[in-house]
Design a protein around this motif. Structure first.
Motif, mmCIF file in Angstrom:
data_model
loop_
_atom_site.group_PDB
_atom_site.id
_atom_site.type_symbol
_atom_site.label_atom_id
_atom_site.label_comp_id
_atom_site.label_asym_id
_atom_site.label_seq_id
_atom_site.Cartn_x
_atom_site.Cartn_y
_atom_site.Cartn_z
ATOM 1 N N MET A 1 54.166 2.410 36.457
ATOM 2 C CA MET A 1 54.655 3.260 37.538
ATOM 3 C C MET A 1 54.707 2.458 38.842
ATOM 4 O O MET A 1 53.757 1.791 39.192
ATOM 5 N N THR A 2 55.826 2.521 39.554
ATOM 6 C CA THR A 2 55.957 1.793 40.814
ATOM 7 C C THR A 2 55.496 2.649 41.960
ATOM 8 O O THR A 2 55.373 3.875 41.848
ATOM 9 N N SER A 3 55.255 1.990 43.117
ATOM 10 C CA SER A 3 54.839 2.755 44.292
ATOM 11 C C SER A 3 55.911 3.729 44.710
ATOM 12 O O SER A 3 55.626 4.808 45.213
ATOM 13 N N ARG A 4 57.198 3.352 44.480
ATOM 14 C CA ARG A 4 58.286 4.255 44.851
ATOM 15 C C ARG A 4 58.247 5.512 43.992
ATOM 16 O O ARG A 4 58.513 6.616 44.459
ATOM 17 N N GLN A 5 57.898 5.347 42.718
ATOM 18 C CA GLN A 5 57.871 6.497 41.822
ATOM 19 C C GLN A 5 56.748 7.466 42.156
ATOM 20 O O GLN A 5 56.824 8.641 41.846
ATOM 21 N N THR A 6 55.675 6.975 42.773
ATOM 22 C CA THR A 6 54.566 7.880 43.077
ATOM 23 C C THR A 6 54.899 8.807 44.232
ATOM 24 O O THR A 6 54.171 9.747 44.490
ATOM 25 N N GLY A 7 55.992 8.547 44.942
ATOM 26 C CA GLY A 7 56.357 9.455 46.028
ATOM 27 C C GLY A 7 56.044 8.866 47.366
ATOM 28 O O GLY A 7 54.949 9.015 47.877
ATOM 29 N N GLN A 8 57.025 8.151 47.961
ATOM 30 C CA GLN A 8 56.796 7.492 49.242
ATOM 31 C C GLN A 8 56.530 8.508 50.350
ATOM 32 O O GLN A 8 56.037 8.162 51.408
ATOM 33 N N HIS A 9 56.838 9.775 50.068
ATOM 34 C CA HIS A 9 56.549 10.831 51.047
ATOM 35 C C HIS A 9 55.057 10.862 51.392
ATOM 36 O O HIS A 9 54.667 11.312 52.448
ATOM 37 N N GLN A 30 41.938 -0.222 44.954
ATOM 38 C CA GLN A 30 43.066 -1.148 44.873
ATOM 39 C C GLN A 30 44.274 -0.479 44.234
ATOM 40 O O GLN A 30 45.419 -0.679 44.656
ATOM 41 N N GLU A 31 44.025 0.325 43.202
ATOM 42 C CA GLU A 31 45.117 1.046 42.550
ATOM 43 C C GLU A 31 45.824 1.978 43.531
ATOM 44 O O GLU A 31 47.058 2.046 43.577
ATOM 45 N N ALA A 107 34.089 25.640 41.824
ATOM 46 C CA ALA A 107 33.536 25.223 43.113
ATOM 47 C C ALA A 107 34.629 24.805 44.100
ATOM 48 O O ALA A 107 34.357 24.609 45.281
ATOM 49 N N GLY A 108 35.856 24.661 43.587
ATOM 50 C CA GLY A 108 36.961 24.352 44.497
ATOM 51 C C GLY A 108 37.659 23.045 44.245
ATOM 52 O O GLY A 108 38.539 22.648 45.021
ATOM 53 N N ALA A 109 37.327 22.332 43.160
ATOM 54 C CA ALA A 109 38.023 21.073 42.848
ATOM 55 C C ALA A 109 39.455 21.365 42.416
ATOM 56 O O ALA A 109 39.733 22.389 41.782
ATOM 57 N N GLU A 110 40.351 20.439 42.756
ATOM 58 C CA GLU A 110 41.755 20.608 42.371
ATOM 59 C C GLU A 110 41.976 20.153 40.922
ATOM 60 O O GLU A 110 42.878 20.658 40.250
ATOM 61 N N ASP A 111 41.175 19.187 40.470
ATOM 62 C CA ASP A 111 41.317 18.733 39.087
ATOM 63 C C ASP A 111 40.046 17.992 38.664
ATOM 64 O O ASP A 111 39.169 17.730 39.487
ATOM 65 N N PHE A 112 39.984 17.644 37.375
ATOM 66 C CA PHE A 112 38.787 17.083 36.779
ATOM 67 C C PHE A 112 39.242 16.049 35.748
ATOM 68 O O PHE A 112 40.011 16.352 34.845
ATOM 69 N N LEU A 113 38.798 14.792 35.888
ATOM 70 C CA LEU A 113 39.178 13.724 34.970
ATOM 71 C C LEU A 113 37.938 13.139 34.302
ATOM 72 O O LEU A 113 36.848 13.172 34.870
ATOM 73 N N ASP A 118 42.730 6.393 32.372
ATOM 74 C CA ASP A 118 44.027 5.734 32.293
ATOM 75 C C ASP A 118 44.543 5.682 33.741
ATOM 76 O O ASP A 118 44.745 6.725 34.379
ATOM 77 N N LEU A 119 44.711 4.473 34.280
ATOM 78 C CA LEU A 119 45.022 4.338 35.710
ATOM 79 C C LEU A 119 46.351 4.986 36.088
ATOM 80 O O LEU A 119 46.481 5.538 37.181
ATOM 81 N N ASP A 120 47.344 4.917 35.190
ATOM 82 C CA ASP A 120 48.620 5.579 35.493
ATOM 83 C C ASP A 120 48.428 7.089 35.596
ATOM 84 O O ASP A 120 48.966 7.751 36.486
ATOM 85 N N HIS A 121 47.654 7.645 34.657
ATOM 86 C CA HIS A 121 47.379 9.091 34.684
ATOM 87 C C HIS A 121 46.571 9.454 35.937
ATOM 88 O O HIS A 121 46.811 10.486 36.575
ATOM 89 N N PHE A 122 45.631 8.596 36.289
ATOM 90 C CA PHE A 122 44.826 8.803 37.498
ATOM 91 C C PHE A 122 45.714 8.873 38.744
ATOM 92 O O PHE A 122 45.610 9.798 39.562
ATOM 93 N N THR A 123 46.636 7.899 38.874
ATOM 94 C CA THR A 123 47.505 7.861 40.049
ATOM 95 C C THR A 123 48.449 9.059 40.089
ATOM 96 O O THR A 123 48.678 9.653 41.140
ATOM 97 N N LEU A 124 48.983 9.419 38.933
ATOM 98 C CA LEU A 124 49.857 10.600 38.879
ATOM 99 C C LEU A 124 49.106 11.852 39.314
ATOM 100 O O LEU A 124 49.653 12.713 40.013
ATOM 101 N N THR A 125 47.853 11.965 38.891
ATOM 102 C CA THR A 125 47.045 13.129 39.257
ATOM 103 C C THR A 125 46.796 13.164 40.762
ATOM 104 O O THR A 125 46.892 14.221 41.405
ATOM 105 N N VAL A 126 46.483 12.003 41.347
ATOM 106 C CA VAL A 126 46.263 11.921 42.782
ATOM 107 C C VAL A 126 47.517 12.362 43.539
ATOM 108 O O VAL A 126 47.452 13.185 44.470
#
Length: 465
Positions: A1-9, A30-31, A107-113, A118-126
């Motif tokens: 996944m590129t930085s552009r794909q993660t949403g430059q917004h 770093q990721e 308790a109010g968390a948006e998600d749980f990993l 998997d770093l790609d899955h982590f970044t997509l979740t963020v």
């Protein structure tokens, strides 16, 4: 996944990583940085609590198991403190279970990993969490406009503005002329539009004209229209503003700048409801409500012979006074937040907050240019901000450098003067001292001093002499 794909917004969004394993915490940071986010790493929940208060991240990514306070307790403490602009939470654990996930979400968390990640899955979740946060804030913009703090495009929760809203509701149901008084930049046209929108004429046209912005030789034609051939250059007939506003409202901004000969014609229209286009043989009946506005004192203009007394009495049938921003201080953060969201969305940026120092500067600056000056200041700040939070450096220099000098209350100034002698100063002495105080505060800028003092520059020069 590129930085552009993660949403430059979301470029520059602040993410706090809370992880006691240094190598893993730095890996996650770093990721995030590789995807144009702005991460910061700490190794304990105790440090995280301090950083959240001062740094104001949009998202906290925390390991569940930490030395001392664990990640779940960190989440609970942040939620219980009701921190302004509290961050969203994403919790990570190597010991995942359904019960733990449910507990974190409750308790109010948006998600749980769970680890291993998997770093790609982590970044997509963020990015998904940040996107949902941004969507919630955009929805809030709409809610703001529909909330009790908004009235036909006007924003205010102060007693002064709520009182004005009630006056507008009542005045809008009548049909006589309305006079709006207020300093430059307070939003007099918004009041005029609110009067129109709340009235039975709301389906009719709303025409607005600045009386100071039309060349004198074109005034009659602009207001009343003209017939073809009425004067040199009049090749075809023109409908004037009064006819264009038929069935609706005509807003005359800066009515005090209207020349006396036109004031006489306006008075007759208000009395008879008829206009005569230039070059026409007969008058035309019009059904228009007139709303006028000025930042000047019309009674003083009447005394000076620059405004007709009979027109003044006719216009003041219904008078609405729009308070300056300094008289509705409790509305400042509401307005600033509204402007911030508007310009952030318009410019495609992910800016949501003012830091504490920026808010302090905004709250101590006197805003002689009123809401218009605040709007322009926020637009500039959003333009120059590349992160997610407005900092003092993004604000105009006059706001950063003012340091609250002009916020000194006249009563405090008089008390300070009285402390230097045995008696309070005379009115003339107090006036001279206060004028000098304002001049010092604005570094001798007479245009700005006149705006703060709410007097014409000629008047300021005369008082200085």
């Amino acid at each position: 996944m590129t930085s552009r794909q993660t949403g430059q917004h979301f470029s520059g969004s602040k993410v706090l990583v809370v992880e006691d394993d240094r190598s893993f915490g730095q890996l996650l940071s770093q990721e995030l940085q590789d995807h144009e986010l702005a991460p910061r790493w700490v190794d304990s929940a105790e440090k995280a609590l301090s950083v959240i208060q001062e740094w104001q991240p949009e998202l906290v990514v925390s390991d569940m198991r930490l030395p001392g306070i664990d990640g779940l307790e960190l989440l609970r403490q942040v939620k219980s403190k009701e921190i302004k602009n509290a961050p969203d939470f994403l919790l990570i654990t190597a010991f995942g279970s359904i019960s733990k996930a449910v507990e974190a979400l409750k308790a109010g968390a948006e998600d749980f990993l769970t680890k291993p990640l998997d770093l790609d899955h982590f970044t997509l979740t963020v990015v998904r969490v940040l996107r949902n946060r941004a969507l919630r804030q955009e929805v809030q913009v709409v809610r703001d406009y529909l909330s009790q703090d908004a009235f036909h495009g006007m924003v205010g929760q102060s007693s002064a503005m709520r009182g004005l809203f009630e006056q507008i509701r009542r005045v809008s149901q009548a049909d006589g002329p309305v006079l709006i008084l207020g300093e430059s930049g307070t939003g007099k046209e918004l009041v005029a539009r609110a009067v129109h929108a709340a009235s039975p004429r709301r389906k009719g046209a709303f025409q607005a004209v600045n009386c100071a912005g039309i060349p004198e030789q074109l005034l009659e034609s602009e207001f009343f229209g003209h017939k073809a051939g009425a004067f040199t250059g009049a090749g075809k007939a023109r409908r004037g503003l009064f006819i264009e506003a038929e069935g609706g409202t005509l807003f005359l901004d800066e009515i005090s700048e209207m020349p006396l000969f036109l004031q006489a014609k306006l008075l007759r229209i208000l009395q008879d409801g008829k206009v005569r286009p230039v070059g026409a043989d007969k008058e035309e009946q019009v059904n228009v409500r007139t709303v006028a506005a000025t930042h000047r004192n019309l009674e003083q203009e009447v005394d000076a012979g620059r405004f007709r007394e009979d027109l003044f009495f006719r216009l003041e049938t219904f008078t609405l006074r729009l308070p300056p921003l300094r008289e509705r201080a409790e509305d400042l953060e509401l307005l600033a937040g509204r402007f911030l969201r508007r310009f952030s969305i318009q410019m495609g940026k992910n800016i949501h907050y003012f830091d504490q120092k920026s808010l302090e500067l905004l709250n101590t600056y006197p805003f002689p240019g009123n809401v218009r000056e605040l709007r322009n200041a926020v637009e500039r700040a959003v333009t120059f901000c590349d992160g997610t939070t407005i900092l003092p450096k993004h604000l105009p220099s006059r706001i950063r450098d003012d340091g609250g000098q002009l916020s000194l209350k006249p009563a405090r100034l008089l008390a300070a003067m009285a402390a230097d002698g045995e008696h309070l100063p005379s009115l003339a002495q107090a006036e001279q001292h206060y004028i000098q105080h304002v001049l010092n505060a604005v570094n001798g800028n007479k245009r700005r001093a006149a705006a703060v003092l709410d007097i014409h520059r000629r008047t300021l020069y005369r008082k200085l002499e």
